[in-house]
Structure formats: C-alpha cells, structure tokens
Write a protein that holds these residues in place. Structure first.
Motif, short mmCIF file in Angstrom:
data_model
loop_
_atom_site.label_atom_id
_atom_site.label_comp_id
_atom_site.label_asym_id
_atom_site.label_seq_id
_atom_site.Cartn_x
_atom_site.Cartn_y
_atom_site.Cartn_z
N LEU A 304 0.83 -1.20 0.00
CA LEU A 304 0.00 0.00 0.00
C LEU A 304 0.87 1.26 0.00
N ALA A 305 1.93 1.23 0.81
CA ALA A 305 2.83 2.38 0.86
C ALA A 305 3.57 2.57 -0.46
N GLN A 306 3.85 1.46 -1.15
CA GLN A 306 4.59 1.53 -2.40
C GLN A 306 3.74 2.08 -3.55
N PHE A 307 2.50 1.60 -3.63
CA PHE A 307 1.65 1.96 -4.77
C PHE A 307 0.62 3.04 -4.45
N GLY A 308 0.43 3.35 -3.17
CA GLY A 308 -0.59 4.30 -2.79
C GLY A 308 -0.05 5.64 -2.35
N LYS A 309 -0.97 6.58 -2.16
CA LYS A 309 -0.64 7.92 -1.67
C LYS A 309 -1.21 8.07 -0.26
N PRO A 310 -0.42 8.48 0.72
CA PRO A 310 -0.94 8.65 2.07
C PRO A 310 -2.05 9.72 2.10
N VAL A 311 -3.13 9.43 2.81
CA VAL A 311 -4.23 10.38 2.95
C VAL A 311 -4.73 10.34 4.39
N SER A 312 -5.41 11.41 4.80
CA SER A 312 -6.02 11.45 6.12
C SER A 312 -7.26 12.31 6.05
N GLY A 313 -8.14 12.11 7.01
CA GLY A 313 -9.38 12.87 7.05
C GLY A 313 -10.23 12.39 8.20
N ALA A 314 -11.52 12.70 8.14
CA ALA A 314 -12.44 12.28 9.20
C ALA A 314 -12.48 10.77 9.34
N PHE A 315 -12.14 10.05 8.27
CA PHE A 315 -12.16 8.59 8.29
C PHE A 315 -10.95 8.01 9.02
N GLN A 344 -12.42 12.13 -3.60
CA GLN A 344 -13.31 12.75 -2.62
C GLN A 344 -14.59 11.95 -2.45
N VAL A 345 -15.05 11.30 -3.51
CA VAL A 345 -16.28 10.50 -3.42
C VAL A 345 -16.07 9.32 -2.46
N LEU A 346 -14.87 8.74 -2.48
CA LEU A 346 -14.57 7.65 -1.57
C LEU A 346 -14.50 8.15 -0.13
N ILE A 347 -13.89 9.31 0.06
CA ILE A 347 -13.82 9.89 1.40
C ILE A 347 -15.21 10.15 1.95
N ASP A 348 -16.08 10.67 1.11
CA ASP A 348 -17.46 10.92 1.54
C ASP A 348 -18.17 9.61 1.89
N ALA A 349 -17.88 8.56 1.13
CA ALA A 349 -18.54 7.28 1.37
C ALA A 349 -18.09 6.64 2.69
N LEU A 350 -16.81 6.82 3.04
CA LEU A 350 -16.32 6.27 4.30
C LEU A 350 -16.83 7.03 5.50
#
Length: 353
Positions: A304-315, A344-350
């Motif tokens: 996940l760290a290799q292929f993904g971008k770190p994100v943070s939020g209410a989730f 953003q749609v995924l963040i809203d869904a979580l």
C-alpha cells in the motif's frame, strides 16, 4: 509506450459460494470498413441487448490492458499477464473457459449443477455441486462471463444514469455491429467519459466493450471477441475429467446461502450507476505479512505504501491507489472504499471514523 496486448476471459462468479473468477479486460476493434446497416434507435438497441439470450458460441478474446495496475505485485500471487483464452457456451447455461498463463492453464467448466475448476500449475481440481434451488435463486452467480454478458450487465446497471446513443457501425471479429455509446449524465461523479459497446447486428449480442476516460482518445481498457462463431457446440466440450494424478477437492454449495446477508452487511454500496462506491472491511489478518501463492513473503501494508498515496481525514488515515478507471482507499484500520470515482467520493462514502 504501447499497452501490453493479452488475451483473457471472464469468470465464474459467486463469491458467496466461493467460486473464484477473473474479470474481462479488453482489445481494440477489428479493423475494416464500417458496414452499411439499417438505422436503429438507441432505445430499440438497448432493449434488444437486454432481452436477447446469448446463443451457443465458440470464441476467443484478446486484451489490451492500459489500466496501469501493479499486477505483478498482487498480494495473493495472482497475475493478469494472460496469454490466451477460449470460451464456449451451449446457449442453455453450460459453459467452458480456458485461460493460458505461460506454460499453465486454468479451466472452468459448468455442466448443469456441477462446476469444475482446474489449475495445471499445481495439478489441482475442485468440483462444486450446486443444488437446483441455489441455481434457481442465483443462476447468474454460476455463469461464465464473456464480452456479451459483461456488456449486458453493465448496460442494465448504468442505462438509467446514462445518455445512450447509436454512433455508426463497426466490424468486430469479422461481424457487422452497431456502435452504442453510453455517456454519464452530468450529475454522475465518475472518472469515466463514456462506455462504447459494439452490438452484433444479427444476434444483438455485445461483441466488444470499451471504457473511455478523460484526457485521452485511447480506451483505458476494452474487451472483445477476436473471433467468434455462433453455432451449436459438442456436448463433450462441457464434460470435464481431471488429469491423471490431479488432487481433487469436492465441495457442496448450500441450497440456501445464510452468509449472503452477512456478505451484504460486510459490503455496502453507496450511490448508483456510474458513481457507485463499494465499502467494506478487510479481515484483520489480511493486512498482516503473509506468504503468497508462490510461497514468497508479502507485506500488504508495504505494498500500500509503495503503490498508494498517504491520505487522512475524518475517516482516519490510509492510502489511496488510483488507476485510470478505478480509485481505491484503504484505511490503516482495515476499511476500504472503491469505485470508478474521484478520491473525494470515496472519502465521503467512508464518512467519519
């Protein structure tokens, strides 16, 4: 860089009953002069596709995969690097799928209420017997998909949230076809620009499915028959005998599926049509270091760290992995959301943690 072209077929689905599947990916249209065909309205073409039963057929599929997926590093050892495929159906529910991967071959055969799956890489076979009641309740979960099935299912899901037009004709696998185009309505929040479906003019069966994204004229992926024959198939094609020395496992699917409701609880969808998002939770152990199908050590968190971008939020915190057609968000506590939508749609869904 030219995208890698491979051949692939689809899948016996049915996650509730543990039947693994592959997903159809795609190929470019067969070149040739556009055929002259009688005019047809978009609604008439849609209705004919949705109501036509796929006849007996024998075909192969070529793949042009331009998704940019890190397929060589999938944590379970699965590879989408597929060299050849063949799919057959008798038009009455029996089907056969053969997929070549290097020197190995995977085969899935359905005959009545029996589904065989065989993997030559380890000479193992599984025989799944499905009670008649389960077939009646969930017949679609035991079908081998092909471009016709994949396109028809997609059309049924997104037609209400799409503008549908007929834009000319084409030749696919040597057959005359209408070009149907589905465009998301302005209210849909999606990464996709349009989906193009080539429909056989005679049989009204989809022959090619192409998914288009913004910013490029090339499909992100397509799926099509490279050759196809609509003709009765020998009954012997749908009989399977495990090779000598194969390790055979026999399973009985339950007549009822009590874990179906549990599966519904575990997987939730939000939105509909083009901006549908699937959310759920990974088992805790699935994010821990483990061995893949080749016996190699794999650390899902490191991938996940290799292929993904770190994100943070209410989730909470996690990683977002983005391809041309799909975005997935996996949180550090094991929740996930995925869809053909912006981040953003995924963040809203979580929602909130």
């Amino acid at each position: 860089m030219q995208p890698k072209t491979k051949a692939i077929t689809a899948a016996v689905t049915g996650s509730a009953l543990g039947v693994a599947g592959l997903a159809w990916l795609a190929m470019p249209a067969t070149a040739g002069e556009a055929p002259q065909l009688p005019p047809v309205s978009a609604e008439e073409l849609v209705q004919s596709v949705l109501t036509t039963k796929t006849p007996a057929l024998n075909g192969t599929v070529d793949v042009e995969n331009n998704l940019g997926l890190p397929v060589s590093s999938l944590p379970d050892g699965t590879s989408l690097d597929i060299d050849g495929a063949r799919v057959l159906g008798d038009g009455a529910g029996n089907s056969k799928l053969s997929v070549e991967q290097g020197a190995n071959e995977r085969t899935v055969v359905r005959n009545g209420n029996t589904v065989w799956s065989y993997d030559s890489s380890d000479n193992t076979a599984t025989k799944l017997t499905v009670p008649a009641e389960a077939l009646q309740q969930q017949s679609g979960e035991f079908e081998v998909s092909d471009p016709a099935t994949a396109a028809t299912q997609l059309l049924a899901k997104v037609r209400e949230s799409s503008t549908v037009t007929v834009e000319g004709t084409a030749r696919v696998a040597g057959r005359a076809a209408y070009e149907m185009v589905l465009t998301p309505k302005p209210t849909e929040r999606t990464l996709l620009r349009e989906v193009r479906v080539a429909v056989d003019a005679e049989q009204r069966v989809p022959l090619r499915l192409a998914v288009m994204t913004y910013g490029t004229a090339d499909p992100a992926f397509q799926v099509a028959f490279s050759d196809i024959a609509f003709a009765p198939q020998p009954a012997s094609e749908f009989q399977f005998t495990p090779p000598q020395g194969a390790k055979v496992t026999e399973e009985q699917a339950p007549a009822q599926t009590p874990d179906r409701e549990a599966a519904k609880d575990a997987l939730t969808t939000t939105g509909d049509g083009w901006d549908t998002v699937v959310t759920g939770t990974f088992p805790a152990e699935s994010l821990q270091p483990q061995q893949d199908g080749r016996g190699e050590s794999v650390d899902p968190q490191a991938l996940l760290a290799q292929f993904g971008k770190p994100v943070s939020g209410a989730f909470g915190t996690g990683y977002v992995i983005t391809t041309k057609v799909v975005t997935a968000l996996v949180t550090d506590d094991g929740r996930f959301a995925a869809g053909a939508v912006p981040e953003q749609v995924l963040i809203d869904a979580l929602g909130a943690k």
